[in-house]
Design an enzyme around this catalytic site. Structure first.
Site, PDB file in Angstrom:
ATOM      1  N   ARG A  78       0.394  63.791  -8.575  1.00 27.74           N
ATOM      2  CA  ARG A  78       1.443  64.262  -9.278  1.00 27.74           C
ATOM      3  C   ARG A  78       1.858  65.592  -9.581  1.00 27.74           C
ATOM      4  O   ARG A  78       1.405  65.418 -10.676  1.00 27.74           O
ATOM      5  CB  ARG A  78       2.058  63.218 -10.226  1.00 27.74           C
ATOM      6  CG  ARG A  78       1.470  61.388  -9.374  1.00 27.74           C
ATOM      7  CD  ARG A  78       2.722  60.383  -9.468  1.00 27.74           C
ATOM      8  NE  ARG A  78       2.616  60.425 -11.354  1.00 27.74           N
ATOM      9  CZ  ARG A  78       3.158  58.972 -12.148  1.00 27.74           C
ATOM     10  NH1 ARG A  78       4.476  58.638 -11.686  1.00 27.74           N
ATOM     11  NH2 ARG A  78       2.666  59.734 -13.744  1.00 27.74           N
ATOM     12  N   CYS A  79       2.851  66.045  -8.983  1.00 28.38           N
ATOM     13  CA  CYS A  79       2.704  66.875  -9.560  1.00 28.38           C
ATOM     14  C   CYS A  79       3.652  67.313 -11.122  1.00 28.38           C
ATOM     15  O   CYS A  79       2.950  67.891 -11.563  1.00 28.38           O
ATOM     16  CB  CYS A  79       3.913  68.026  -8.734  1.00 28.38           C
ATOM     17  SG  CYS A  79       5.477  67.099  -8.557  1.00 28.38           S
ATOM     18  N   THR A  80       4.397  65.459 -11.206  1.00 25.66           N
ATOM     19  CA  THR A  80       5.062  66.123 -12.032  1.00 25.66           C
ATOM     20  C   THR A  80       3.795  65.082 -13.686  1.00 25.66           C
ATOM     21  O   THR A  80       4.538  64.446 -14.927  1.00 25.66           O
ATOM     22  CB  THR A  80       5.996  64.813 -12.624  1.00 25.66           C
ATOM     23  OG1 THR A  80       5.675  63.499 -11.660  1.00 25.66           O
ATOM     24  CG2 THR A  80       7.367  65.456 -11.694  1.00 25.66           C
ATOM     25  N   GLU A 139       9.136  72.821  -4.381  1.00 20.70           N
ATOM     26  CA  GLU A 139       8.953  72.481  -5.726  1.00 20.70           C
ATOM     27  C   GLU A 139       7.294  72.423  -5.668  1.00 20.70           C
ATOM     28  O   GLU A 139       6.812  72.237  -4.923  1.00 20.70           O
ATOM     29  CB  GLU A 139       9.334  71.073  -5.458  1.00 20.70           C
ATOM     30  CG  GLU A 139       9.060  70.700  -6.722  1.00 20.70           C
ATOM     31  CD  GLU A 139       7.776  69.248  -7.330  1.00 20.70           C
ATOM     32  OE1 GLU A 139       7.304  69.806  -8.102  1.00 20.70           O
ATOM     33  OE2 GLU A 139       8.002  68.631  -6.375  1.00 20.70           O
TER      34      GLU A 139
END
Length: 482
Positions: A280-282, A247
């Site tokens: 945050r990667c999101t 991820e």
């Protein structure tokens, strides 16, 4: 006295490099000293996991679930204390840190339930008089590599299913958040986890590459971190009989269509962009607005300027510092590059001034316009509180621009017509599409990225069993005639 960042075979021990922990809110404050591990420690941890593999594999699902539930309860009991330690080394607000602790506890409970609900499946027999059963068997020792930005939640959603399905674990957390990792490891030990089942080594990336990735005995590697580091893990494991789950980064778009409540949408996009200080990667990195939506940039600036920047333990703070001086420098350099490319910085991007803030790794939430969407800068991930706003003529153009990235983790669409959701999802090349909110994750929902954002089976939800187990078919015939 320095704390040990190495837990192997039920004991704390370390003789590696010393990590000095300073508060990112005020770097004059020395928080603690941690002795980290080495490549040899990671090899020893792998041997410990191998030695415990058979006994843990043969433990009943009820016993495995019991340990996870005990750990979840201890995490709830210690949430305030653990959250305070997290704030002191990682910088997020106490509200965010405590919320993460509660969510991590819920994640462990969820995977405890999964340990009990994953059952053998009896199929139609392959021949008369036979019984055909499909079983899920543990894959073997698992390497868990987790990041700094969610030092409780991400380990919980990796370690939880690994243990639930009968695997032993070697956990390599980020050296940026060793105190939170030590506290979580101690919590598992206090919950009654047998020796060798979960081993932890706080170590550098170099030690991890030398002592863990590709080490004989490790049967699966689950990784969360940057795309560059994830691809390096993948390359190192190429040709080996080792499962890989990655991820990685994101460059998430938020598409704003006509007819929306501009103020409400701007507020929600600000949450998606600036929560966790944008680490945050999101997180939302790009905002793509159709021309029919008027005055959106001003609304987004107002929303960004409404976020109070300050120490994580200050209850009035909405956004804390970045995790390190290097992270702060990287964000400021990116903003400087955007300016040099001719972009307009509508607000933020500069360090927070004032005596109470000047010693922390703070950056004001930043909004930028005027970036050429075909430029190299447009395709890069910014791991901080910075968003770039683009204008387009039509929804079709908005979807095309959203997909013009190598990343494919999550996207958001804001529309006055909720029926647009599935049409939008059909148009977007992302693992998750959120309609009319910035997005979140939950233990029961699969989490995955496409393209440079992910590789391998989805994390979380019922799909987690696919990565942490192997399928075995057993055919039993009642006769002796073959």
């Amino acid at each position: 006295m320095a704390r040990s960042g190495v837990f192997i075979d039920g004991s704390w021990t370390a003789d590696g490099p010393v990590l000095e922990i300073f508060d990112p809110s005020d770097t004059r404050v020395h928080v603690d000293t941690v002795v980290s591990g080495t490549a040899d420690d990671l090899r020893d941890a792998t041997q410990s996991a191998l030695a415990a593999e058979e006994s843990w594999r043969n433990t009943t699902p009820e016993d495995r679930a019991g340990v996870l539930r005990a750990a979840a309860q201890l995490l709830r009991d210690r949430a305030n204390w653990i959250a305070t330690a997290m704030v002191s080394e990682e910088g997020k607000t106490f509200k965010e840190a405590r919320g993460e602790a509660v969510r991590a506890a819920g994640t462990l409970d969820y995977h405890a339930d999964q340990a009990l609900s994953t059952q053998d499946q009896v199929l139609l027999p392959i021949r008369s008089g036979a019984v055909t059963t499909v079983r899920r068997r543990p894959v073997g020792p698992v390497a868990v590599i987790s990041p700094f930005n969610f030092p409780l939640l991400v380990p919980a959603w990796k370690i939880g299913p690994a243990l639930a399905h009968g695997n032993t674990v070697v956990w390599k957390p980020s050296p940026l958040t060793p105190l939170t990792s030590i506290n979580l490891m101690q919590l598992f030990d206090d919950a009654g986890l047998p020796r060798g089942v979960l081993n932890m080594v706080v170590a550098s990336g170099e030690a991890t590459a030398d002592g863990l990735i590709g080490t004989p005995g490790i049967k699966a590697v689950t990784f969360t971190g940057s795309t560059a580091a994830g691809r390096a893990v993948q390359a190192r494991l190429a040709g080996l009989d080792t499962r890989v789950q990655l991820e990685m980064g994101g460059n998430g778009p938020a598409i704003v269509l006509a007819g929306v409540d501009v103020g409400q949408v701007a507020s929600e996009i600000a949450r998606g962009a600036f929560a966790s200080t944008g680490q945050r990667c999101t997180g939302i990195r790009r905002v793509i607005v159709v021309d029919q939506v008027e005055d959106f940039e001003n609304a987004l600036v107002a929303a960004a300027e409404g976020w109070n920047v300050g120490p994580g333990m200050d209850p009035t703070s909405d956004i804390g510092p970045l995790v390190s001086a290097a992270a702060q420098k990287a964000v400021r350099m990116r903003v400087d590059r955007l300016r040099a490319a001719g972009c307009a910085v509508l607000t933020g991007g500069d360090p927070v001034t004032g005596e109470a803030r000047k010693h922390g790794h703070y950056v004001h939430p930043c909004i930028v316009t005027g970036l050429d969407p075909t430029s190299a800068l447009a395709g890069e991930e910014i791991f901080g509180p910075v968003v770039v706003v683009y204008r387009v003529e039509s929804p079709a153009e908005a979807f095309r621009l959203a997909n013009a990235t190598s990343f494919g983790l999550s996207a958001a669409v804001f529309s006055s017509d909720a029926s647009d959701a599935m049409a939008a999802a059909d148009s977007l090349q992302f693992g998750t599409v959120n309609m009319n909110f910035a997005g979140s994750v939950a233990a029961h929902v699969p989490f995955l990225g496409w393209g440079d954002s992910g590789f391998g089976p989805a994390e979380q939800g019922e799909t987690a069993v696919e990565f942490f187990t192997r399928t075995q078919v057993v055919n039993v015939h009642g006769d002796d005639d073959g």
